[in-house]
Design a protein around this motif. Structure first.
Motif, PDB file in Angstrom:
ATOM      1  N   LEU A  97      -7.952  -7.687   5.702  1.00 55.04           N
ATOM      2  CA  LEU A  97      -8.603  -8.320   4.563  1.00 55.04           C
ATOM      3  C   LEU A  97     -10.185  -8.331   4.472  1.00 55.04           C
ATOM      4  CD1 LEU A  97      -8.289  -9.840   1.733  1.00 55.04           C
ATOM      5  CD2 LEU A  97      -8.375 -12.017   3.242  1.00 55.04           C
ATOM      6  N   ALA A  98     -10.873  -8.718   5.891  1.00 58.92           N
ATOM      7  CA  ALA A  98     -12.369  -8.400   5.790  1.00 58.92           C
ATOM      8  C   ALA A  98     -12.848  -6.865   5.643  1.00 58.92           C
ATOM      9  CB  ALA A  98     -12.820  -8.881   6.868  1.00 58.92           C
TER      10      ALA A  98
ATOM     11  N   GLN B 202     -12.432  -6.139   1.866  1.00 52.88           N
ATOM     12  CA  GLN B 202     -13.304  -6.689   1.189  1.00 52.88           C
ATOM     13  C   GLN B 202     -14.896  -6.274   1.316  1.00 52.88           C
ATOM     14  OE1 GLN B 202     -12.789 -10.917   1.670  1.00 52.88           O
ATOM     15  NE2 GLN B 202     -11.383 -10.921   0.137  1.00 52.88           N
ATOM     16  N   ASP B 203     -14.864  -5.233   2.498  1.00 52.98           N
ATOM     17  CA  ASP B 203     -16.217  -4.816   2.566  1.00 52.98           C
ATOM     18  C   ASP B 203     -16.482  -3.472   1.495  1.00 52.98           C
ATOM     19  OD1 ASP B 203     -17.019  -6.296   4.758  1.00 52.98           O
ATOM     20  OD2 ASP B 203     -16.481  -4.850   6.501  1.00 52.98           O
ATOM     21  N   ARG B 204     -15.387  -3.221   0.892  1.00 57.79           N
ATOM     22  CA  ARG B 204     -15.517  -1.966   0.100  1.00 57.79           C
ATOM     23  C   ARG B 204     -16.214  -2.617  -1.233  1.00 57.79           C
ATOM     24  NH1 ARG B 204      -9.708  -0.453  -0.105  1.00 57.79           N
ATOM     25  NH2 ARG B 204      -9.380  -0.731   2.056  1.00 57.79           N
TER      26      ARG B 204
ATOM     27  N   ARG C 141     -15.461  -2.178  -4.437  1.00 58.78           N
ATOM     28  CA  ARG C 141     -14.360  -2.349  -5.356  1.00 58.78           C
ATOM     29  C   ARG C 141     -13.059  -2.477  -4.837  1.00 58.78           C
ATOM     30  NH1 ARG C 141     -14.837  -1.723 -10.516  1.00 58.78           N
ATOM     31  NH2 ARG C 141     -12.704  -0.669 -10.818  1.00 58.78           N
ATOM     32  N   CYS C 142     -12.912  -3.957  -4.297  1.00 58.79           N
ATOM     33  CA  CYS C 142     -11.292  -4.112  -3.561  1.00 58.79           C
ATOM     34  C   CYS C 142     -10.753  -4.838  -4.668  1.00 58.79           C
ATOM     35  CB  CYS C 142     -11.659  -5.209  -2.384  1.00 58.79           C
ATOM     36  SG  CYS C 142     -10.226  -5.762  -1.807  1.00 58.79           S
TER      37      CYS C 142
ATOM     38  N   ARG D 264     -14.049 -16.012   1.384  1.00 59.37           N
ATOM     39  CA  ARG D 264     -13.303 -14.851   1.495  1.00 59.37           C
ATOM     40  C   ARG D 264     -11.871 -15.104   0.606  1.00 59.37           C
ATOM     41  NH1 ARG D 264     -13.195 -13.083   6.679  1.00 59.37           N
ATOM     42  NH2 ARG D 264     -14.618 -11.700   5.974  1.00 59.37           N
TER      43      ARG D 264
ATOM     44  N   ARG E 282     -13.230 -14.611  -2.738  1.00 56.51           N
ATOM     45  CA  ARG E 282     -13.322 -13.406  -3.265  1.00 56.51           C
ATOM     46  C   ARG E 282     -11.707 -12.719  -3.554  1.00 56.51           C
ATOM     47  NH1 ARG E 282     -15.789  -8.244  -1.624  1.00 56.51           N
ATOM     48  NH2 ARG E 282     -14.783  -6.669  -2.452  1.00 56.51           N
ATOM     49  N   LEU E 283     -10.860 -12.946  -2.707  1.00 55.33           N
ATOM     50  CA  LEU E 283      -9.245 -12.507  -2.935  1.00 55.33           C
ATOM     51  C   LEU E 283      -8.829 -13.030  -4.120  1.00 55.33           C
ATOM     52  CD1 LEU E 283      -7.008 -11.059  -1.755  1.00 55.33           C
ATOM     53  CD2 LEU E 283      -6.241 -13.414  -0.746  1.00 55.33           C
TER      54      LEU E 283
ATOM     55  N   ARG F  64     -10.590 -13.657  -6.872  1.00 51.59           N
ATOM     56  CA  ARG F  64     -11.203 -12.753  -7.870  1.00 51.59           C
ATOM     57  C   ARG F  64     -10.658 -11.312  -7.942  1.00 51.59           C
ATOM     58  NH1 ARG F  64     -16.807 -10.109  -6.767  1.00 51.59           N
ATOM     59  NH2 ARG F  64     -15.269  -8.646  -5.798  1.00 51.59           N
ATOM     60  N   ASP F  65     -10.430 -10.844  -6.848  1.00 54.04           N
ATOM     61  CA  ASP F  65      -9.976  -9.494  -6.935  1.00 54.04           C
ATOM     62  C   ASP F  65      -8.450  -9.342  -7.416  1.00 54.04           C
ATOM     63  OD1 ASP F  65     -12.097  -8.598  -5.381  1.00 54.04           O
ATOM     64  OD2 ASP F  65     -11.341  -8.595  -3.444  1.00 54.04           O
TER      65      ASP F  65
END
Length: 100
Positions: A31-32, A35-37, A39-40, A87, A90-91, A93-94
């Motif tokens: 997952l990390a 999320q480094d990309r 546009r995940c 994290r 962010r998930l 949001r993605d």
């Protein structure tokens, strides 16, 4: 949560929780990395009949992060706990549907 459930949850040893959380380490590493990309995002269809199995998996991630944050807070690592919470945010949001 009722008082009885809180007492039962605290009855589980820290070692047992740590052993359970260790099972998810590889998934959190993946997952990390994702999320480094910049546009995940997850491809989703809009509508009531849309299949969204990744949303159910994300819900499970939330439960595991809640346990991780609890343990990290007990160990005094507020920075790691904050990183895990960010994290999860962010998930979420993605997972939001995007435009056309």
């Amino acid at each position: 949560m009722t008082t009885a459930l809180r007492k039962d949850a605290r009855a589980v040893s820290a070692e047992a929780i740590d052993a359970l959380l260790a099972l998810y380490d590889e998934g959190f590493i993946k997952l990390a990395r994702a999320q480094d990309r910049p546009r995940c995002v997850f491809q989703t269809a809009l509508g009531y009949t849309a299949r969204v199995p990744h949303a159910m998996d994300a819900r499970a991630v939330g439960h595991v992060i809640a346990l991780r944050v609890r343990r990290e807070r007990e160990q005094g690592s507020l920075i790691r706990a904050t990183n895990d919470l960010s994290r999860l945010l962010r998930l979420s949001r993605d997972l939001r549907p995007r435009g056309y």
